[in-house]
Design a protein around this motif. Structure first.
Motif, PDB file in Angstrom:
ATOM      1  N   LYS A   1       7.920  -3.290   1.916  1.00 28.52           N
ATOM      2  CA  LYS A   1       6.711  -3.728   1.217  1.00 28.52           C
ATOM      3  C   LYS A   1       5.540  -3.988   2.172  1.00 28.52           C
ATOM      4  CE  LYS A   1       8.998  -5.764  -2.815  1.00 28.52           C
ATOM      5  NZ  LYS A   1       9.212  -6.971  -3.615  1.00 28.52           N
ATOM      6  N   ASP A   2       5.140  -2.976   2.905  1.00 28.47           N
ATOM      7  CA  ASP A   2       4.009  -3.120   3.818  1.00 28.47           C
ATOM      8  C   ASP A   2       2.783  -3.574   3.033  1.00 28.47           C
ATOM      9  OD1 ASP A   2       5.474  -2.299   6.003  1.00 28.47           O
ATOM     10  OD2 ASP A   2       5.133  -0.195   5.572  1.00 28.47           O
TER      11      ASP A   2
ATOM     12  N   TRP B   1       7.064  -1.870 -11.011  1.00 27.83           N
ATOM     13  CA  TRP B   1       6.375  -1.399  -9.804  1.00 27.83           C
ATOM     14  C   TRP B   1       4.930  -1.900  -9.755  1.00 27.83           C
ATOM     15  CZ3 TRP B   1       2.962   3.216 -10.133  1.00 27.83           C
ATOM     16  CH2 TRP B   1       2.432   3.572  -8.900  1.00 27.83           C
ATOM     17  N   LEU B   2       4.218  -1.816 -10.880  1.00 26.37           N
ATOM     18  CA  LEU B   2       2.819  -2.257 -10.909  1.00 26.37           C
ATOM     19  C   LEU B   2       2.692  -3.749 -10.666  1.00 26.37           C
ATOM     20  CD1 LEU B   2       1.388  -0.222 -13.940  1.00 26.37           C
ATOM     21  CD2 LEU B   2       0.994   0.203 -11.512  1.00 26.37           C
ATOM     22  N   ASN B   3       3.697  -4.527 -11.103  1.00 26.95           N
ATOM     23  CA  ASN B   3       3.627  -5.985 -10.982  1.00 26.95           C
ATOM     24  C   ASN B   3       4.253  -6.523  -9.703  1.00 26.95           C
ATOM     25  OD1 ASN B   3       2.333  -6.318 -13.480  1.00 26.95           O
ATOM     26  ND2 ASN B   3       4.282  -6.253 -14.586  1.00 26.95           N
TER      27      ASN B   3
ATOM     28  N   TRP C   1       0.782  -1.233   0.000  1.00 30.90           N
ATOM     29  CA  TRP C   1       0.000   0.000   0.000  1.00 30.90           C
ATOM     30  C   TRP C   1       0.816   1.287   0.000  1.00 30.90           C
ATOM     31  CZ3 TRP C   1       0.041   3.158   4.465  1.00 30.90           C
ATOM     32  CH2 TRP C   1       0.586   2.573   5.622  1.00 30.90           C
ATOM     33  N   ARG C   2       2.097   1.243   0.328  1.00 27.81           N
ATOM     34  CA  ARG C   2       2.885   2.474   0.217  1.00 27.81           C
ATOM     35  C   ARG C   2       4.187   2.270  -0.552  1.00 27.81           C
ATOM     36  NH1 ARG C   2       4.320   3.840   6.526  1.00 27.81           N
ATOM     37  NH2 ARG C   2       5.323   1.879   7.092  1.00 27.81           N
ATOM     38  N   LEU C   3       4.160   1.320  -1.451  1.00 20.19           N
ATOM     39  CA  LEU C   3       5.315   1.059  -2.302  1.00 20.19           C
ATOM     40  C   LEU C   3       5.326   2.023  -3.490  1.00 20.19           C
ATOM     41  CD1 LEU C   3       7.721  -0.829  -3.025  1.00 20.19           C
ATOM     42  CD2 LEU C   3       6.090  -2.175  -4.349  1.00 20.19           C
ATOM     43  N   LEU C   4       6.457   2.691  -3.696  1.00 20.41           N
ATOM     44  CA  LEU C   4       6.632   3.599  -4.819  1.00 20.41           C
ATOM     45  C   LEU C   4       7.600   2.999  -5.833  1.00 20.41           C
ATOM     46  CD1 LEU C   4       6.924   7.009  -2.926  1.00 20.41           C
ATOM     47  CD2 LEU C   4       5.004   6.245  -4.329  1.00 20.41           C
ATOM     48  N   PRO C   5       7.615   3.503  -7.060  1.00 19.12           N
ATOM     49  CA  PRO C   5       8.574   2.995  -8.038  1.00 19.12           C
ATOM     50  C   PRO C   5      10.007   3.133  -7.533  1.00 19.12           C
ATOM     51  CG  PRO C   5       6.949   4.368  -9.119  1.00 19.12           C
ATOM     52  CD  PRO C   5       6.722   4.515  -7.652  1.00 19.12           C
TER      53      PRO C   5
END
Length: 538
Positions: A212-213, A439-441, A189-193
């Motif tokens: 990777k919360d 990032w999306l995957n 939920w708070r992972l950025l590229p």
């Protein structure tokens, strides 16, 4: 002379029957009537009443295994922790479609026992035939034999299920409005590229990103696309500090907590009876439809047995998909969840860009992003999925009922995902298409339940249920917004909205109602304060 003595025939009562007797006792039925109905003595009923807590607790633990109806004795295994570990392994393997034989279970039991109790000798536990029989009886396992169970032919399994599904729909006379599907997914939920967290000024960026919360989300909607339920949102903490003074029932999701933020049987059962059933009944009533519905879902180890997901009158029930076909025919699995997560991540980047002046760095943004922010962004992303997309996701399965011609389903699904445009955010953050895709995957294959190793299974069954030891104390002293401040804010928001061309009557009236609510609470507090002051003065 006295005639021959008549002895009452011995009656063995199952746990299910004992629960029925306890229910009748609670409703006021007399001991005499119950004794006649079940052919037992009053003393037996008295014993059942005395042991009711023990019976109810045992039934609660056994319910998800489907063993309540067949069990007669309230007796656990000699080593309850090891028994739970073995059953967890068994359920996990069966959910993956692994064919299991009795020999496999006994051999695995020996290995797991040695890992769980390394100090005990190899001959301490032999996993005998007697142990295997008792294990099967405790958990309602009817048979163990090597079966393929559609492992070699997923499309054949899907075809077989379509026929079963069609018969079920026709037998119960269900429409698209009455057929639902639910599925879980994991979200970082708070992972950025990568690139946003790896600029020259942030040497610790990658370390923060690697955490990777994760939360688990479950989406549910019907086959017409006309009705979707609020998301189930599962986080590690029951009430994080950001939820201090927040009315949890007013959140736009059904919020649950679990030690590892996974779906489990307890959460699913609670959601089914407390949320799914009442909401579906209200929806069907509003549509003037019969109160009949079915919930289609995969056979994951986190889902209870379907016989335990049934309303008392049998009007609302569940149906399992066969193993290894969910990616082929399960509606929610056909890009709906992926689409929702894409929209969440776009909203996350937009939030980052809009608030860029308020944060010292990207890492600072991630640290200040709360789980409450994630709740609202997830709910917004779920609401953005169109009703047509939800309806179309059922086409592969529903085609067997209305005999419609197949459309370009894969193309439609991919087109829906591609409509989530990241071009502006990608340009502003200077990230490439490849970095965006990575990032999306990142959480694409995260589902709502874990696949545990032997060590993790052992650790899980050894843990005792304790309150969160790491829950932040600051939540207890979180700032509570005064009514006067809220009233002033709503007044300012109302004046601002009235000046905007996007203003609508509905939005303006909503702000009016909220300002009135804050004002009423302020007046009420002032009245109470005056009364208190009066008593102090006397």
């Amino acid at each position: 002379l006295l005639g021959p003595l008549k002895f009452r025939k011995r009656v063995t009562l199952s746990i299910d029957t004992k629960l029925e007797i306890l229910k009748k006792l609670d409703s006021g039925v007399s001991l005499s009537n119950i004794a006649v109905e079940y052919g037992i003595g009053k003393s037996t009923i008295t014993d059942i009443r005395k042991s009711q807590e023990k019976i109810k607790q045992f039934a609660k633990e056994a319910k998800d295994n489907g063993t309540v109806k067949s069990r007669c004795i309230v007796r656990k295994a000699a080593d309850d922790a090891f028994d739970k570990a073995m059953h967890l392994w068994f359920a996990q393997e069966r959910s993956k479609g692994t064919p299991i034989s009795g020999v496999m279970v006994t051999e695995k039991a020996k290995v797991l026992y040695r890992e769980m109790y390394p100090d005990k000798g190899e001959n301490h536990f032999k996993a005998s035939t007697g142990w295997l029989c008792r294990f099967k009886n405790r958990h309602g396992i009817r048979q163990l034999r090597m079966q393929e169970e559609f492992l070699t032919s997923d499309w054949n399994a899907a075809g077989v299920f379509k026929n079963i599904f069609k018969s079920f729909i026709e037998q119960h006379e269900l429409t698209r409005d009455q057929v639902f599907n639910c599925d879980e997914t994991g979200l970082y939920w708070r992972l950025l590229p990568n690139k946003t967290l790896a600029d020259n000024s942030e040497k610790q960026g990658k370390n923060f990103k690697s955490s990777k919360d994760r939360v688990t989300l479950m989406a549910t909607a019907n086959a017409s696309g006309d009705f979707r339920l609020p998301l189930v949102f599962i986080h590690k903490k029951a009430k994080p500090p950001c939820f201090a003074n927040v009315t949890m029932s007013a959140l736009p999701v059904h919020y649950y907590s679990q030690r590892c933020a996974w779906m489990d049987k307890g959460i699913f059962s609670d959601w089914f009876f407390k949320h799914f059933v009442p909401l579906v009944k209200d929806y069907l009533t509003s549509k003037s439809l019969p109160i009949r519905a079915v919930l289609l879902m995969d056979n994951a180890p986190s889902h209870p047995a379907i016989e335990n997901l049934l309303t008392e009158d049998g009007s609302i029930r569940c149906l399992f998909l066969p193993r290894n076909v969910t990616s082929l025919i399960q509606p929610m699995d056909r890009s709906i969840l992926e689409n929702m997560k894409c929209r969440y991540k776009r909203n996350l980047l937009q939030r980052l860009l809009l608030g860029s002046m308020q944060f010292e760095s990207y890492t600072d943004f991630c640290k200040q992003l709360t789980i409450k922010d994630a709740v609202y962004m997830c709910a917004e992303s779920w609401s953005e999925i169109s009703a047509e997309s939800l309806r179309r996701s059922w086409n592969t399965l529903w085609r067997c009922i209305d005999n419609t011609e197949p459309d370009n389903l894969e193309n439609n699904e991919q087109m829906e995902i591609n409509q989530v445009d990241f071009s502006e955010e990608r340009q502003l953050l200077d990230i490439t298409m490849e970095e965006q895709e990575e990032w999306l995957n990142a959480d694409k294959h995260e589902n709502g339940h874990p696949i545990l190793s032997d060590h993790e299974i052992i650790e899980l069954v050894r843990e005792t249920a304790q309150p969160d030891s790491d829950s932040d104390k600051e939540g207890e002293n979180a700032k509570k917004i005064p009514h006067m401040q809220a009233e002033e804010c709503f007044t300012a928001c109302l004046q601002w909205l009235e000046q905007q061309p996007e203003a609508t009557p509905i939005n303006l009236m909503m702000l009016h109602k909220l300002r009135t609510l804050a004002a009423k609470k302020l007046v009420s507090n002032l009245k109470q304060s005056t009364i208190k002051d009066f008593f102090k003065s006397t």
